[in-house]
Design a protein around this motif. Sequence first.
Motif, PDB file in Angstrom:
ATOM      1  N   ASP A 306       0.780  -1.160  -0.014  1.00 12.60           N
ATOM      2  CA  ASP A 306       0.027   0.111  -0.093  1.00 12.60           C
ATOM      3  C   ASP A 306       0.831   1.024   0.063  1.00 12.60           C
ATOM      4  O   ASP A 306       1.572   1.407   0.934  1.00 12.60           O
ATOM      5  CB  ASP A 306      -0.840  -0.029   1.390  1.00 12.60           C
ATOM      6  CG  ASP A 306      -1.721   1.354   1.218  1.00 12.60           C
ATOM      7  OD1 ASP A 306      -1.970   1.935   0.199  1.00 12.60           O
ATOM      8  OD2 ASP A 306      -2.634   1.342   2.336  1.00 12.60           O
ATOM      9  N   PRO A 307       0.959   1.899  -1.096  1.00 10.99           N
ATOM     10  CA  PRO A 307       1.677   3.155  -1.057  1.00 10.99           C
ATOM     11  C   PRO A 307       1.499   4.262  -0.018  1.00 10.99           C
ATOM     12  O   PRO A 307       2.404   4.988   0.277  1.00 10.99           O
ATOM     13  CB  PRO A 307       1.427   3.898  -2.480  1.00 10.99           C
ATOM     14  CG  PRO A 307       0.790   2.869  -3.306  1.00 10.99           C
ATOM     15  CD  PRO A 307       0.138   1.583  -2.430  1.00 10.99           C
ATOM     16  N   ALA A 308       0.288   4.339   0.657  1.00  7.89           N
ATOM     17  CA  ALA A 308       0.142   5.113   1.645  1.00  7.89           C
ATOM     18  C   ALA A 308       0.531   4.677   2.979  1.00  7.89           C
ATOM     19  O   ALA A 308       0.762   5.440   3.779  1.00  7.89           O
ATOM     20  CB  ALA A 308      -1.491   5.216   1.891  1.00  7.89           C
ATOM     21  N   ASP A 309       1.205   3.198   3.023  1.00  9.06           N
ATOM     22  CA  ASP A 309       1.643   2.739   4.155  1.00  9.06           C
ATOM     23  C   ASP A 309       2.889   2.019   3.957  1.00  9.06           C
ATOM     24  O   ASP A 309       3.024   1.150   3.475  1.00  9.06           O
ATOM     25  CB  ASP A 309       0.651   1.787   4.936  1.00  9.06           C
ATOM     26  CG  ASP A 309       1.034   1.361   6.308  1.00  9.06           C
ATOM     27  OD1 ASP A 309       2.141   1.948   6.691  1.00  9.06           O
ATOM     28  OD2 ASP A 309       0.527   0.395   6.841  1.00  9.06           O
ATOM     29  N   PRO A 310       4.132   2.681   4.238  1.00  6.25           N
ATOM     30  CA  PRO A 310       5.201   2.148   3.780  1.00  6.25           C
ATOM     31  C   PRO A 310       5.569   0.904   4.144  1.00  6.25           C
ATOM     32  O   PRO A 310       6.106   0.124   3.786  1.00  6.25           O
ATOM     33  CB  PRO A 310       6.460   3.179   4.088  1.00  6.25           C
ATOM     34  CG  PRO A 310       5.545   4.776   4.059  1.00  6.25           C
ATOM     35  CD  PRO A 310       4.267   4.049   4.414  1.00  6.25           C
ATOM     36  N   LYS A 311       4.983   0.630   5.432  1.00  8.71           N
ATOM     37  CA  LYS A 311       5.400  -0.267   6.345  1.00  8.71           C
ATOM     38  C   LYS A 311       4.517  -1.645   5.900  1.00  8.71           C
ATOM     39  O   LYS A 311       4.491  -2.651   6.684  1.00  8.71           O
ATOM     40  CB  LYS A 311       5.261  -0.378   7.588  1.00  8.71           C
ATOM     41  CG  LYS A 311       6.103   0.810   8.458  1.00  8.71           C
ATOM     42  CD  LYS A 311       6.246   0.881   9.738  1.00  8.71           C
ATOM     43  CE  LYS A 311       7.317   2.083  10.098  1.00  8.71           C
ATOM     44  NZ  LYS A 311       7.076   2.278  11.693  1.00  8.71           N
ATOM     45  N   SER A 312       3.386  -1.743   4.849  1.00 12.75           N
ATOM     46  CA  SER A 312       2.408  -2.502   4.790  1.00 12.75           C
ATOM     47  C   SER A 312       2.949  -3.683   4.172  1.00 12.75           C
ATOM     48  O   SER A 312       2.316  -4.955   4.331  1.00 12.75           O
ATOM     49  CB  SER A 312       1.518  -1.879   3.948  1.00 12.75           C
ATOM     50  OG  SER A 312       2.012  -1.764   2.615  1.00 12.75           O
ATOM     51  N   ALA A 313       4.376  -3.687   3.571  1.00 14.80           N
ATOM     52  CA  ALA A 313       4.774  -5.002   2.900  1.00 14.80           C
ATOM     53  C   ALA A 313       5.664  -5.521   3.807  1.00 14.80           C
ATOM     54  O   ALA A 313       6.583  -6.560   3.305  1.00 14.80           O
ATOM     55  CB  ALA A 313       5.413  -4.577   1.281  1.00 14.80           C
ATOM     56  N   GLY A 314       6.147  -4.990   5.017  1.00 16.30           N
ATOM     57  CA  GLY A 314       7.114  -5.523   5.649  1.00 16.30           C
ATOM     58  C   GLY A 314       7.049  -6.916   6.217  1.00 16.30           C
ATOM     59  O   GLY A 314       5.739  -7.417   6.354  1.00 16.30           O
ATOM     60  N   VAL A 315       8.017  -7.622   6.452  1.00 22.22           N
ATOM     61  CA  VAL A 315       8.097  -9.029   7.209  1.00 22.22           C
ATOM     62  C   VAL A 315       8.842  -8.934   8.425  1.00 22.22           C
ATOM     63  O   VAL A 315       9.584  -8.321   8.598  1.00 22.22           O
ATOM     64  CB  VAL A 315       8.331  -9.996   6.100  1.00 22.22           C
ATOM     65  CG1 VAL A 315       7.533 -10.080   4.817  1.00 22.22           C
ATOM     66  CG2 VAL A 315       9.698  -9.711   5.618  1.00 22.22           C
TER      67      VAL A 315
END
Length: 763
Positions: A306-315
Amino acid sequence: RRPKGCLGVSSSRATADSRAMSKEAIVFVIDVSQSMGVPTPGGDRTRLAEAVEGINLLIQSKMLQSKQHEVGVVLCGTEGTSNELAVAGQYDHITVLAQLDRPSMALTTALETEAVPSEASSDIIDGLVIGVLMLSQRTMNKKYLRSVYLVTAAENRIESVGDMDSIIDQLHKLEASLFVVGINFSMTSARQARGRAVLAAGDASKESVELGDMEIADAPADKDETVKEGNEKMLASVVEAAGKGAVLSGEDLVELFTQLQCRSVRATKNKTVLCIGSQQLDVLVFSRSKRTTAASLKKERKTYYDPADPKSAGVKMDRAYRNPKNPEVEVMSESLVKGYRYGTAYVPISEEHSLAMKIESERATLTLVNFTRRTAIQHRHFLGETKCVIPAEDSARSWEGLGALVHAMEQTDRAALVRYVARKNSDPQLCALFPDTSSSYPRFLLQQLPFEEDLRGFTFPSFEAAPAARQPSAEQVSAMMAVVDTMEINGKDFRPEALYNPVMQRLRKTILARVQDEAAPLPDIDPRVRAYMEQSPAVQRNAASALESVHQLFKFTKVEKTTGRKRKHFWSDVVAEGAASEAHDAGSGATDGNGLGPSGTSPAQPPPPPPAPTTVGSVKPIEDFLAMLLQVDRVEDAVRSMTKRIREFVTEGANPAYYRKALGCLETLRKGCLGNSESDAFNKFLEDTVKREYSQGPHANFWDRVVERKVTLISNEEDCAVDVSAEQADQFIRQEEAIEDAAPTQKAEPAEASDDDLFDDIE
């Protein structure tokens, strides 16, 4: 006009510590008047377009270096007016495009669309006033590296000469650098070279200039002098009076900013004591050179972002230790101990013993051991980075003592061997101190030397004892000497500070390109960077004949590979051959009439998937529970089995290791029930079993962990089918916290599980 002192100069001065900060504040004041719309010589773009390209490159590099940098933009000569000083016709046609803040790609886009030439004109000094005011309001009394870039062709008459003194005074108080980027300036080669050197070195510091010693040039006084020539002189005198900065050539703007994408790293000075017998001198040690590596790549999910949430793709990575004899058993961290290998055995060393083995030291120290001749210390013995040792700024005694020692060692051609402890209780190092008198202040160069364990040896055959066939002839030696002579460059031409790492440059260009377009191709190495990766045309021409002689005298013949040697075979070859044979059989498609293979057997089929679990086990309870939830007809069984397993972990395990495992299962149970319409079952279990049975008694420690992790009831805000309100769910936990705060009790900590207890629990 606004009276002198319009910048709101404060009596306080920016702290000197700002030089040690890596956070930068940069304000761009850009002239967008009609003079900036003139096409560049030999090009189809305007002066302003090229300037905006260079500025965008610098902004993008600052975004890449750190999220702490801040950038502000002021446009001079716009059709409209938007600034806080625009009152009663003053500071007209000046627009603040961006207040000083962390930059984003939206700023670079706004520059490309908003910074366009207009027919309006304004005084660039008015824009400079607004830019310096923005810098002062944002950074005064804070730790920043401050810079102001004025980009202009200087072809419009400057009227606000009276504001110069207040601008310079405020720049001094802010300790800010002023760079004037002159578009089509008639710059001397000396001034252009100085501007490049100052900007490339990343250090705009200069000898301080008193205002009384520097006279600000007025508008053109000579009748033969044009407006542009007079403005150039005045702006150059302002830079000189500011004391920090330079006048840069606008034609080199893109080139300079393209190569200035390396991170501005300020040296960190560590306070140390130089011990000379019973005397102690306060000194500072900092790294003079240190290898810079590319930032490590971060792992992220490819399926969702999600570009609006930079941490959305974190693992998040979880690490588990297991018994190699029984991989299904997880070994808890409390049961681990570090050890050193000794033969086939391991010698365990506890953390307390590991700390006790260190050689204690009260503080960072440099202890003088003895002196030796410089020639006794070989360059091949140098280890790691080079450090500088300078006297402490506030100690006159250290300046005198260190200065005398530097000059004494320089005159006697000596080096000092010292014992260096970088910080308290760190490992001691053997180092050498070399005097350096090239600077205006006394300093040493500190270089680490190896111990015996650090040396690596390799036995080379004797060159003199080599057979005659391997000895070079006199003609070959002369040819190589000619190559050395013809390819030699002047020592002044070798400047590592002007060379940029091509790997780092290409990585930064790739990141900047992919930020704008994820499918952008990999960019090529910048031609300017590639130029100093290769020989210069002048050196190639000068050494052409010498290199040709070497080519003729040293003949290379191809060595044919011997085919008679027997090739070694490994087990991997057998596996590879077997796999190739199976692939060939599968690809041939040879079957009999019944669809069987040549031997009457069925073609190879992939192994069947493992059967789905029918109950939640004790080894991988979470995985079993989630697998059962995937089967619609087993959801209720999964919930019942998981609650049963949690009770067993708490009551039968009864130790912190099992409590942690039970808590993880409880959190997973909550999520699973919420997603499968079993919220009532979870609330009943949490209230009737977990809280009622475990909040007091021998398992109260498990309930404390539940309260600490705030595992509470599922409310009707999460699932509209339940009757529990959000306030009740919150009170379910808070009531216990209030009771614990009001009457703290000491609860016995259960004994840690032994390995036998953990093994007994395995199914």
